[in-house]
Design an enzyme around this catalytic site. Structure first.
Site, PDB file in Angstrom:
ATOM      1  N   TRP A  26       0.855  -1.201   0.000  1.00  0.00           N
ATOM      2  CA  TRP A  26       0.000   0.000   0.000  1.00  0.00           C
ATOM      3  C   TRP A  26       0.884   1.242   0.000  1.00  0.00           C
ATOM      4  CZ3 TRP A  26      -5.249   1.677   0.787  1.00  0.00           C
ATOM      5  CH2 TRP A  26      -6.191   0.657   0.592  1.00  0.00           C
ATOM      6  N   SER A  33      -0.131  -3.296   5.490  1.00  0.00           N
ATOM      7  CA  SER A  33       0.561  -3.296   6.785  1.00  0.00           C
ATOM      8  C   SER A  33      -0.020  -4.309   7.757  1.00  0.00           C
ATOM      9  CB  SER A  33       0.474  -1.900   7.405  1.00  0.00           C
ATOM     10  OG  SER A  33       1.203  -0.984   6.631  1.00  0.00           O
ATOM     11  N   GLU A  50      -0.718  -7.214   7.292  1.00  0.00           N
ATOM     12  CA  GLU A  50      -0.093  -8.530   7.084  1.00  0.00           C
ATOM     13  C   GLU A  50       1.360  -8.579   7.592  1.00  0.00           C
ATOM     14  OE1 GLU A  50      -2.189  -7.149   4.524  1.00  0.00           O
ATOM     15  OE2 GLU A  50      -3.673  -8.495   5.402  1.00  0.00           O
ATOM     16  N   VAL A  86       3.238   1.845   5.252  1.00  0.00           N
ATOM     17  CA  VAL A  86       2.820   3.255   5.277  1.00  0.00           C
ATOM     18  C   VAL A  86       1.309   3.285   5.467  1.00  0.00           C
ATOM     19  CG1 VAL A  86       2.678   5.409   3.989  1.00  0.00           C
ATOM     20  CG2 VAL A  86       4.722   3.972   3.773  1.00  0.00           C
ATOM     21  N   LEU A  87       0.899   3.718   6.637  1.00  0.00           N
ATOM     22  CA  LEU A  87      -0.527   3.843   6.937  1.00  0.00           C
ATOM     23  C   LEU A  87      -0.898   5.321   6.906  1.00  0.00           C
ATOM     24  CD1 LEU A  87      -0.502   1.230   9.769  1.00  0.00           C
ATOM     25  CD2 LEU A  87      -2.112   1.155   7.865  1.00  0.00           C
ATOM     26  N   ILE A  88      -1.894   5.648   6.112  1.00  0.00           N
ATOM     27  CA  ILE A  88      -2.328   7.042   6.016  1.00  0.00           C
ATOM     28  C   ILE A  88      -3.796   7.122   6.426  1.00  0.00           C
ATOM     29  CG2 ILE A  88      -2.600   9.034   4.494  1.00  0.00           C
ATOM     30  CD1 ILE A  88      -0.322   7.913   2.775  1.00  0.00           C
ATOM     31  N   THR A 127     -12.418   6.702   7.998  1.00  0.00           N
ATOM     32  CA  THR A 127     -13.001   5.782   8.988  1.00  0.00           C
ATOM     33  C   THR A 127     -11.997   5.454  10.084  1.00  0.00           C
ATOM     34  OG1 THR A 127     -12.230   3.780   7.893  1.00  0.00           O
ATOM     35  CG2 THR A 127     -14.301   4.722   7.091  1.00  0.00           C
ATOM     36  N   HIS A 175     -10.476   2.715  10.398  1.00  0.00           N
ATOM     37  CA  HIS A 175      -9.580   1.677   9.903  1.00  0.00           C
ATOM     38  C   HIS A 175      -8.125   1.913  10.324  1.00  0.00           C
ATOM     39  CE1 HIS A 175      -7.647  -0.812   6.759  1.00  0.00           C
ATOM     40  NE2 HIS A 175      -8.763  -1.497   6.812  1.00  0.00           N
ATOM     41  N   ARG A 217       8.482  11.977   5.406  1.00  0.00           N
ATOM     42  CA  ARG A 217       9.236  10.989   6.189  1.00  0.00           C
ATOM     43  C   ARG A 217       9.904   9.931   5.321  1.00  0.00           C
ATOM     44  NH1 ARG A 217       5.962  13.791   8.688  1.00  0.00           N
ATOM     45  NH2 ARG A 217       6.129  14.315  10.898  1.00  0.00           N
TER      46      ARG A 217
HETATM   47  C1  DLZ Z   1      -7.373  -1.555   3.615  1.00  0.00           C
HETATM   48  C2  DLZ Z   1      -6.200  -0.663   3.847  1.00  0.00           C
HETATM   49  C3  DLZ Z   1      -6.365   0.727   3.957  1.00  0.00           C
HETATM   50  C4  DLZ Z   1      -7.684   1.390   3.874  1.00  0.00           C
HETATM   51  N1  DLZ Z   1      -5.303   1.535   4.130  1.00  0.00           N
HETATM   52  C5  DLZ Z   1      -4.067   0.998   4.197  1.00  0.00           C
HETATM   53  C6  DLZ Z   1      -2.936   1.839   4.378  1.00  0.00           C
HETATM   54  O1  DLZ Z   1      -2.997   3.073   4.434  1.00  0.00           O
HETATM   55  N2  DLZ Z   1      -1.722   1.233   4.465  1.00  0.00           N
HETATM   56  C7  DLZ Z   1      -1.559  -0.125   4.413  1.00  0.00           C
HETATM   57  O2  DLZ Z   1      -0.422  -0.597   4.518  1.00  0.00           O
HETATM   58  N3  DLZ Z   1      -2.629  -0.937   4.231  1.00  0.00           N
HETATM   59  C8  DLZ Z   1      -3.853  -0.408   4.119  1.00  0.00           C
HETATM   60  N4  DLZ Z   1      -4.933  -1.228   3.929  1.00  0.00           N
HETATM   61  C9  DLZ Z   1      -4.719  -2.682   3.731  1.00  0.00           C
HETATM   62  C10 DLZ Z   1      -4.625  -3.477   5.047  1.00  0.00           C
HETATM   63  O3  DLZ Z   1      -3.374  -3.259   5.678  1.00  0.00           O
HETATM   64  C11 DLZ Z   1      -4.719  -5.002   4.733  1.00  0.00           C
HETATM   65  O4  DLZ Z   1      -3.820  -5.333   3.708  1.00  0.00           O
HETATM   66  C12 DLZ Z   1      -6.118  -5.404   4.303  1.00  0.00           C
HETATM   67  O5  DLZ Z   1      -7.074  -4.980   5.225  1.00  0.00           O
HETATM   68  C13 DLZ Z   1      -6.215  -6.954   4.132  1.00  0.00           C
HETATM   69  O6  DLZ Z   1      -5.964  -7.608   5.365  1.00  0.00           O
END
Ligand code: DLZ
Length: 203
Positions: A28, A62, A64, A124-126, A130, A132, A171
């Site tokens: 992602w 992420s 996983e 990288v989580l953004i 929601t 999530h 970053r």
């Molecule tokens: C579903 C999702 C969303 C909305 N955002 C991110 C993100 O910003 N960064 C990231 O690494 N993964 C995201 N995912 C996917 C989840 O980490 C995961 O791969 C799915 O929910 C399947 O388990």
């Protein structure tokens, strides 16, 4: 401009030449991921880690990362996606090692087996609209901590938890302004070498 934030250098320049390091990264937000992985690999190599001893495994997102890190450490995976040469093929960081895997071709077998002295988990989580983001940030950070404590193999926390795109880009050294920011992947590479070396000493 000087800053009080960030990691300070160690007095020892740790030697990575005998170390084997796995990088497990999410796919992602791939542009940012690629910059972070490249930064980590560059520092690993700068500190002497051999290219063939840097193994790169990708996972969907992420969420996983903890499971994959645990499996990679346990050595129960069959093969990784790529080694450092493959990922950085276009960048050529100075390796003379032939690339055993082509991007489009079938990976050579086997490419990756343990044991690993350290694992770097990169994601990288953004934040979105929601909850999530909050759930994944929380569960992934706790689970990665658990993996390293359960396995005794240091897991470097290379997960950006950004409130917007710009925070994440900065970053990874990809900021839009004049100051492009700092690539935290470099810090994670250095942290992996220090923790791997110290873990060997601590036993
Ligand atoms: C579903 C999702 C969303 C909305 N955002 C991110 C993100 O910003 N960064 C990231 O690494 N993964 C995201 N995912 C996917 C989840 O980490 C995961 O791969 C799915 O929910 C399947 O388990």
């Amino acid at each position: 401009m000087s800053t009080i934030k960030g990691i300070s250098q160690t007095e020892v320049a740790y030697d990575g030449s005998a170390l084997r390091v796995a990088i497990v990264h999410a796919r992602w937000n791939r542009v940012i991921i690629d910059a972070l992985v490249s930064g980590a690999v560059a520092k690993l190599k700068e500190r002497g880690v051999k290219e063939n001893n840097i193994i790169i495994q990708s996972v969907p997102g992420s969420f996983e990362l903890p499971f994959a890190c645990q499996k990679v450490i346990a050595g129960s995976h069959i093969q990784a996606n790529a080694n450092a040469t493959d990922l950085l093929g276009g960048l050529n960081l100075g390796s003379s090692t032939p690339n055993p895997i082509s991007r489009s071709g079938t990976p050579a077998l086997p490419t990756a087996t343990g044991p690993f002295d350290a694992v770097i988990a990169i994601g990288v989580l953004i934040k979105g609209a929601t909850m999530h983001f909050e759930y994944i940030c929380d569960s992934v950070s706790h689970a990665l901590m658990r993996v390293q404590l359960d396995t005794g193999v240091p897991v470097i926390f290379g997960v950006l938890t950004a409130l917007n795109d710009d925070q994440a880009l900065e970053r990874a050294g990809l900021g839009k302004g004049e100051d492009k920011g700092h690539n935290h992947g470099e810090d994670w590479g250095i942290a992996a070498i220090e923790m791997a070396t110290q873990t060997r000493r601590w036993g």
